[in-house]
Design a protein around this motif. Structure first.
Motif, PDB file in Angstrom:
ATOM      1  N   HIS A  84       0.832  -1.213   0.000  1.00 41.12           N
ATOM      2  CA  HIS A  84       0.000   0.000   0.000  1.00 41.12           C
ATOM      3  C   HIS A  84       0.862   1.256   0.000  1.00 41.12           C
ATOM      4  CE1 HIS A  84      -3.826  -2.219   1.569  1.00 41.12           C
ATOM      5  NE2 HIS A  84      -3.451  -2.579   0.366  1.00 41.12           N
ATOM      6  N   LYS A  85       2.006   1.201   0.654  1.00 39.31           N
ATOM      7  CA  LYS A  85       2.926   2.339   0.617  1.00 39.31           C
ATOM      8  C   LYS A  85       3.469   2.551  -0.792  1.00 39.31           C
ATOM      9  CE  LYS A  85       7.299   4.027   2.552  1.00 39.31           C
ATOM     10  NZ  LYS A  85       8.418   3.734   3.493  1.00 39.31           N
ATOM     11  N   ASP A 128      -3.637   4.827   1.032  1.00 42.45           N
ATOM     12  CA  ASP A 128      -3.678   5.161   2.457  1.00 42.45           C
ATOM     13  C   ASP A 128      -4.236   3.991   3.274  1.00 42.45           C
ATOM     14  OD1 ASP A 128      -2.668   7.672   1.952  1.00 42.45           O
ATOM     15  OD2 ASP A 128      -4.677   8.519   1.612  1.00 42.45           O
TER      16      ASP A 128
END
Length: 289
Positions: A283-284, A289
């Motif tokens: 997700h990063k 988010d």
């Protein structure tokens, strides 16, 4: 929402020069529709033939259950005779699979049924390996630890294959200290609410049928679903560049052993930690988010 997949190109009668230029050097997948057309295996290899030739051989079978607790990540679920496994396949859906079964060591006479194709690549001839699976069986998204270029020949049944190039790794929820995506993810029916980055990955797909072969380039991710009982052979070309050889040694000697050590020491706590990190890292990297 669905996976962003395009069809893998198909070729007939391709020359080794064209294969090297268009697919091998640029590291792109391709389906060969007739590469094994004149092999005895294309006509003879089915489950009854293997019952006759290899029925008494005891084979390790793997299932689709993720390893838990202190289990090693690659252990078989059971070992039974080939003929008994064929009986299981014929009864209906099963997730029991034969994985990386070395024909040369176990049934050397069957090596006479195929040939190494003249495609301008060097094959590792000590390791022709058989893959067998039952209807509905699935292989978690992964890439091969030895970074081989794989030529996957299908001789019975049909299987769906999804491929992603290495540059899409950032979207695939790669588990740290491994070469797999999160085992809970079903790439056949992905949950985009839980794993939204999957929709951002650009990949390829094919339904591989009898007599067809798929070239899977080195370090490409692959997910497989057995649409029906399948019997397939993979011929492998190992990496030769010093950089790739160092990567392979690191995978085999450092990453795998460290992961198994941590499984023994930490058990399920280590597995849960890695899965949390897979989600966090993905997700990063994907800007989610």
């Amino acid at each position: 929402m669905k996976l962003d997949l395009q069809d893998i190109p198909r070729v007939k009668g391709i020359s080794k020069e064209s294969f090297l230029k268009d697919y091998f050097r640029p590291q792109l997948p391709v389906v060969f529709e007739d590469l094994s057309a004149d092999w005895p295996a294309t006509q003879k290899w089915n489950f009854e033939y293997f019952r006759e030739k290899a029925g008494d051989i005891v084979v390790p079978l793997y299932d689709g259950k993720p390893a838990k607790g202190h289990q090693k990540s690659h252990g078989p679920a059971m070992k039974i005779k080939m003929r008994d496994y064929i009986d299981i396949l014929k009864k209906g859906p099963t997730d029991l699979r034969m994985f990386f079964f070395n024909l040369l060591q176990n049934v050397p006479e069957l090596v006479e049924d195929f040939r190494y194709p003249d495609l301008g690549v060097k094959f590792f001839k000590k390791l022709p390996v058989l893959f067998v699976g039952g209807e509905g069986g699935k292989v978690v998204m992964h890439y091969d630890m030895d970074l081989a270029n794989n030529f996957h020949f299908n001789f019975a049944g049909e299987k769906r294959v999804i491929l992603y190039p290495p540059e899409e790794t950032k979207y695939l929820y790669k588990v740290p200290y491994s070469i797999v995506s999160m085992e809970i993810i079903d790439m056949d029916k992905p949950d985009f609410d839980k794993y939204p980055a999957l929709a951002m990955a650009k990949g390829y797909e094919v339904t591989l049928k009898h007599g067809e072969a798929l070239y899977i380039p080195s370090q490409w991710w692959h997910f497989i679903k057995y649409e029906s009982p399948c019997l397939s052979l993979t011929l492998r070309s190992l990496p030769t560049s010093p950089k790739r050889i160092l990567e392979v040694l690191n995978n085999l000697l450092v990453v795998r052993n460290y992961d198994n050590l941590m499984r023994r020491l930490k058990g399920q706590e280590w597995i849960d930690h890695k899965n949390r990190m897979a989600i966090k890292n993905t997700h990063k990297n994907a800007g989610i988010d």
